[in-house]
Design an enzyme around this catalytic site. Structure first.
Site, PDB file in Angstrom:
ATOM      1  N   LYS A  22     -39.149-108.105  10.132  1.00 64.54           N
ATOM      2  CA  LYS A  22     -37.808-107.815   9.836  1.00 64.54           C
ATOM      3  C   LYS A  22     -37.663-106.243   9.007  1.00 64.54           C
ATOM      4  O   LYS A  22     -37.897-106.421   8.445  1.00 64.54           O
ATOM      5  CB  LYS A  22     -37.183-108.901   9.367  1.00 64.54           C
ATOM      6  CG  LYS A  22     -35.309-108.696  10.106  1.00 64.54           C
ATOM      7  CD  LYS A  22     -34.754-108.459   9.864  1.00 64.54           C
ATOM      8  CE  LYS A  22     -33.538-107.934   8.742  1.00 64.54           C
ATOM      9  NZ  LYS A  22     -33.564-106.845   8.552  1.00 64.54           N
ATOM     10  N   GLU A  77     -40.999-110.625  -3.691  1.00 67.65           N
ATOM     11  CA  GLU A  77     -40.536-109.459  -4.705  1.00 67.65           C
ATOM     12  C   GLU A  77     -39.501-108.893  -4.181  1.00 67.65           C
ATOM     13  O   GLU A  77     -38.427-108.518  -3.792  1.00 67.65           O
ATOM     14  CB  GLU A  77     -41.293-109.200  -4.332  1.00 67.65           C
ATOM     15  CG  GLU A  77     -42.727-108.955  -4.086  1.00 67.65           C
ATOM     16  CD  GLU A  77     -44.002-108.174  -5.352  1.00 67.65           C
ATOM     17  OE1 GLU A  77     -43.600-108.240  -6.630  1.00 67.65           O
ATOM     18  OE2 GLU A  77     -45.297-108.465  -5.358  1.00 67.65           O
ATOM     19  N   CYS A 102     -38.110-100.339  -7.238  1.00 64.06           N
ATOM     20  CA  CYS A 102     -37.705-101.815  -7.752  1.00 64.06           C
ATOM     21  C   CYS A 102     -37.735-101.567  -9.115  1.00 64.06           C
ATOM     22  O   CYS A 102     -37.479-102.530 -10.407  1.00 64.06           O
ATOM     23  CB  CYS A 102     -38.058-102.785  -7.321  1.00 64.06           C
ATOM     24  SG  CYS A 102     -40.002-103.031  -6.847  1.00 64.06           S
ATOM     25  N   GLU A 107     -29.087-104.056 -12.053  1.00 65.41           N
ATOM     26  CA  GLU A 107     -29.517-103.127 -11.445  1.00 65.41           C
ATOM     27  C   GLU A 107     -29.066-102.171 -10.814  1.00 65.41           C
ATOM     28  O   GLU A 107     -28.020-102.435 -10.127  1.00 65.41           O
ATOM     29  CB  GLU A 107     -30.488-104.069 -10.291  1.00 65.41           C
ATOM     30  CG  GLU A 107     -31.618-102.595 -10.064  1.00 65.41           C
ATOM     31  CD  GLU A 107     -32.509-103.752  -9.056  1.00 65.41           C
ATOM     32  OE1 GLU A 107     -31.637-104.393  -8.545  1.00 65.41           O
ATOM     33  OE2 GLU A 107     -33.662-103.623  -8.807  1.00 65.41           O
TER      34      GLU A 107
HETATM   35  P1  NAD Z   1     -31.608-107.315  -0.129  1.00 63.95           P
HETATM   36  O1  NAD Z   1     -31.801-107.936  -0.478  1.00 63.95           O
HETATM   37  O2  NAD Z   1     -30.242-106.742   0.555  1.00 63.95           O
HETATM   38  O3  NAD Z   1     -32.572-106.642   2.029  1.00 63.95           O
HETATM   39  C1  NAD Z   1     -33.647-107.170   1.657  1.00 63.95           C
HETATM   40  C2  NAD Z   1     -33.315-107.231   2.776  1.00 63.95           C
HETATM   41  O4  NAD Z   1     -33.582-108.924   3.168  1.00 63.95           O
HETATM   42  C3  NAD Z   1     -32.891-105.523   4.188  1.00 63.95           C
HETATM   43  O5  NAD Z   1     -34.475-106.520   4.958  1.00 63.95           O
HETATM   44  C4  NAD Z   1     -31.832-107.344   4.592  1.00 63.95           C
HETATM   45  O6  NAD Z   1     -31.791-107.201   6.363  1.00 63.95           O
HETATM   46  C5  NAD Z   1     -32.913-108.455   4.064  1.00 63.95           C
HETATM   47  N1  NAD Z   1     -31.532-109.316   4.181  1.00 63.95           N
HETATM   48  C6  NAD Z   1     -30.225-109.516   3.845  1.00 63.95           C
HETATM   49  N2  NAD Z   1     -29.854-110.560   4.340  1.00 63.95           N
HETATM   50  C7  NAD Z   1     -30.435-111.544   3.936  1.00 63.95           C
HETATM   51  C8  NAD Z   1     -30.121-113.124   4.966  1.00 63.95           C
HETATM   52  N3  NAD Z   1     -29.127-113.381   4.274  1.00 63.95           N
HETATM   53  N4  NAD Z   1     -31.571-113.832   5.421  1.00 63.95           N
HETATM   54  C9  NAD Z   1     -33.105-113.455   5.004  1.00 63.95           C
HETATM   55  N5  NAD Z   1     -32.752-111.490   4.698  1.00 63.95           N
HETATM   56  C10 NAD Z   1     -31.599-110.521   4.817  1.00 63.95           C
HETATM   57  O7  NAD Z   1     -32.042-105.985  -0.543  1.00 63.95           O
HETATM   58  P2  NAD Z   1     -31.794-104.415  -0.367  1.00 63.95           P
HETATM   59  O8  NAD Z   1     -30.231-103.572  -1.157  1.00 63.95           O
HETATM   60  O9  NAD Z   1     -32.354-103.869   0.741  1.00 63.95           O
HETATM   61  O10 NAD Z   1     -32.916-103.620  -0.921  1.00 63.95           O
HETATM   62  C11 NAD Z   1     -32.767-103.507  -2.625  1.00 63.95           C
HETATM   63  C12 NAD Z   1     -33.085-104.824  -3.749  1.00 63.95           C
HETATM   64  O11 NAD Z   1     -34.602-104.673  -3.238  1.00 63.95           O
HETATM   65  C13 NAD Z   1     -33.312-104.797  -5.459  1.00 63.95           C
HETATM   66  O12 NAD Z   1     -32.822-105.302  -5.951  1.00 63.95           O
HETATM   67  C14 NAD Z   1     -34.430-104.168  -5.884  1.00 63.95           C
HETATM   68  O13 NAD Z   1     -34.582-103.724  -6.652  1.00 63.95           O
HETATM   69  C15 NAD Z   1     -35.618-105.246  -4.592  1.00 63.95           C
HETATM   70  N6  NAD Z   1     -36.362-104.446  -4.243  1.00 63.95           N
HETATM   71  C16 NAD Z   1     -37.740-104.887  -4.545  1.00 63.95           C
HETATM   72  C17 NAD Z   1     -39.232-103.978  -4.618  1.00 63.95           C
HETATM   73  C18 NAD Z   1     -40.664-105.106  -5.382  1.00 63.95           C
HETATM   74  O14 NAD Z   1     -41.367-104.962  -5.042  1.00 63.95           O
HETATM   75  N7  NAD Z   1     -40.378-106.569  -6.064  1.00 63.95           N
HETATM   76  C19 NAD Z   1     -39.549-103.637  -4.047  1.00 63.95           C
HETATM   77  C20 NAD Z   1     -38.422-102.602  -3.282  1.00 63.95           C
HETATM   78  C21 NAD Z   1     -37.214-103.361  -3.802  1.00 63.95           C
END
Ligand code: NAD
Length: 480
Positions: free
Chosen positions: A179, A254, A288, A384
């Site tokens: 996705k 992650e 992240c 964060e």
């Molecule tokens: P998010 O959790 O809002 O979204 C991440 C993904 O999840 C998106 O594709 C989103 O469409 C999907 N999503 C949202 N709601 C969902 C649900 N109910 N069920 C399934 N999927 C769903 O995060 P974001 O704001 O897009 O990204 C930022 C966050 O990601 C930060 O907290 C960051 O630290 C983290 N991040 C972690 C890593 C790592 O490797 N540890 C890397 C990059 C980002």
């Protein structure tokens, strides 16, 4: 000449490029100017269903598993090769779809190629073992793929984050439904095109863009997936885990971070300032593992903050298309979230040493921001930002530095700046984090295991460890 951005993109399902079944599309907004630059077909439960069915069929028919591991590795090399010819388009997309600088856009392509070649090279090196049971039996283990791997990636680095999971899945014989993030989905569709051109079997890689609570939730709750790789926030991660628990599906998680860089009194201040600034300002802090907390010995807080302010002032903030050093954050919503948390910091009594207010121009730009006089219990020290905001917390003893650094719910990355190697090792030993950097930030990369502890998640991406998250062990015992 800069590559053109295509006005419309379709989902990649079962080797076909499909419109949305209900005709919906998602606008793609350039964070550098706030304008809609393209649209992508909006996937929902119907598209997820089609994609999972295609991935299941591909797995059942053993289209990947019947290849030799070496041939699966060759496929990764072929995808990496195709990306070479698509690099200009990807770099342009990274600038306008994602807000990266031009250099970072090209780096994303190189990094993605590195992942593909690294895991392509490992395809024929993942082996089982033979277990001696005496004269009357033969026993051996097989590394089995799980089946259909559901992958969800965030918007900050969709191409390399998606590619590394896809590569691990394919070389181990899994098939993938990914996705793509609704805020920045496009480069992953170019990756899909590279997979198609490279001859990846139909259905092995399916990429659907859709809203998280709709398409993402439908994917992780789907009855026919076998494995989940989720990269995103802790809050979303928890709901993914709840869905996985219903069907007892293994997950690689992650999640976020609030990573601390500890600077001891004897640190090389120029080196510390350079690396911490890079650690928090790269991609406007939307990483992240960003160096988002500086835990500094009280005696060096003043001079180190001055050097950090100078590092911040050296950077031009603006669109990648204008050749600036630091780009925007992804969206108006995200910028508002960061600004609100900055206001909380001021209310809590932290001192805004620089930044904190958006630039008065189109797009979503926050200049480098530094808070001093921060106490470990403040919200700005615990939550964060996912933006270019550094909080500075003083300490007096190494034990106190460790307690502060370990004093959040997260445990992703951490850093130590000191000339005393013994102190560096003592500190690295006590930090609760998946990775610790000494006198630098982001040492290593593709080949070094990466992942979280505590609320930052579990499982590892990158390095040899990552492959183990995509296979399960089957033991075969033969009575002779
Ligand atoms: P998010 O959790 O809002 O979204 C991440 C993904 O999840 C998106 O594709 C989103 O469409 C999907 N999503 C949202 N709601 C969902 C649900 N109910 N069920 C399934 N999927 C769903 O995060 P974001 O704001 O897009 O990204 C930022 C966050 O990601 C930060 O907290 C960051 O630290 C983290 N991040 C972690 C890593 C790592 O490797 N540890 C890397 C990059 C980002």
């Amino acid at each position: 000449m800069a590559a053109e951005i295509r006005p419309y993109w379709r989902n990649f399902i079962g080797g076909e490029w499909l419109d949305s079944s209900d005709g919906r599309s998602i606008p793609i907004v350039d964070p550098g100017n706030g304008k809609v630059i393209s649209r992508v077909a909006c996937g929902g439960a119907v598209e997820i269903d089609l994609a999972v069915a295609a991935a299941r069929r591909c797995f059942q028919e053993r289209r990947l598993q019947s290849l030799t591991p070496a041939a699966r590795g060759e496929l990764m090399f072929a995808i990496a090769g195709e990306l070479e010819t698509l690099a200009d388009e990807i770099a342009e997309l990274e600038i306008h779809d994602n807000g990266k600088t031009r250099a970072a856009g090209y780096n994303e392509v190189k990094l993605t190629q590195r992942y593909l070649r690294y895991y392509g090279g490992m395809a024929d090196k993942l082996e089982g073992r033979q277990i001696p049971l005496g004269d009357n039996a033969v026993d051996y283990t097989i590394r089995m793929p799980y089946g259909v791997s559901a992958q969800i990636v965030p918007w900050n680095g969709p191409l390399p984050v998606g590619a590394r999971s896809i590569a691990c899945a394919l070389v181990t014989g899994n098939t993938v439904v990914l996705k793509s993030p609704e805020d920045s989905p496009l480069s992953l569709f170019v990756l899909a095109e590279a997979c198609e051109r490279a001859g990846v079997p139909k259905g092995a890689v399916n990429i659907v863009c859709g809203y998280g609570p709709e398409a993402g939730a439908a994917l992780v709750a789907h009855k026919d997936i076998d494995h989940i790789v989720f990269t995103g926030s802790v809050a979303t991660g928890k709901s993914v885990l709840r869905a996985a628990a219903e069907r007892v599906i293994p997950c690689v998680m992650e999640l976020g971070g609030k990573s601390a860089a500890i600077a001891y009194a004897d640190a090389d201040l120029d080196n510390a300032a350079r690396n911490i600034a890079r650690g928090i300002l790269h991609h406007a802090g939307q990483i992240c593992s960003a160096a988002s907390r500086l835990v500094a010995h009280r005696s060096i807080v003043g001079p180190l903050v001055e050097k950090l302010k100078a590092e911040a002032a050296r950077r031009t903030v603006g669109p990648g298309a204008e050749g600036c050093d630091m780009g925007p954050v992804i969206s108006e919503r995200q910028l508002q979230r960061i600004e609100t948390l900055c206001e909380v910091g001021v209310t809590e009594g932290a001192t805004l040493a620089t930044g904190g207010k958006r630039l008065a121009r189109d797009g979503f730009f926050l200049p480098p921001t530094i808070f001093t006089d921060v106490r470990p219990d403040m919200r700005v020290a615990q939550e964060e930002f996912f933006g270019p905001v550094l909080v500075v917390i003083p300490f007096d003893t190494p034990e106190e530095a460790i307690a502060i650094a370990n004093g959040t719910d997260y445990g992703l990355a951490a850093g130590v700046f000191t000339r005393d190697l013994k102190l560096a090792l003592w500190t690295a030993d006590r930090l609760v984090a998946g990775q610790v950097y000494v006198n630098d930030w982001w040492v290593g990369g593709v080949e070094t295991p990466f992942g979280g502890t505590r609320r930052s998640g579990y499982g590892r991406e990158k390095g040899q460890e990552a492959l183990l998250g995509y296979v399960q062990t089957k033991n075969v015992g033969i009575k002779l």
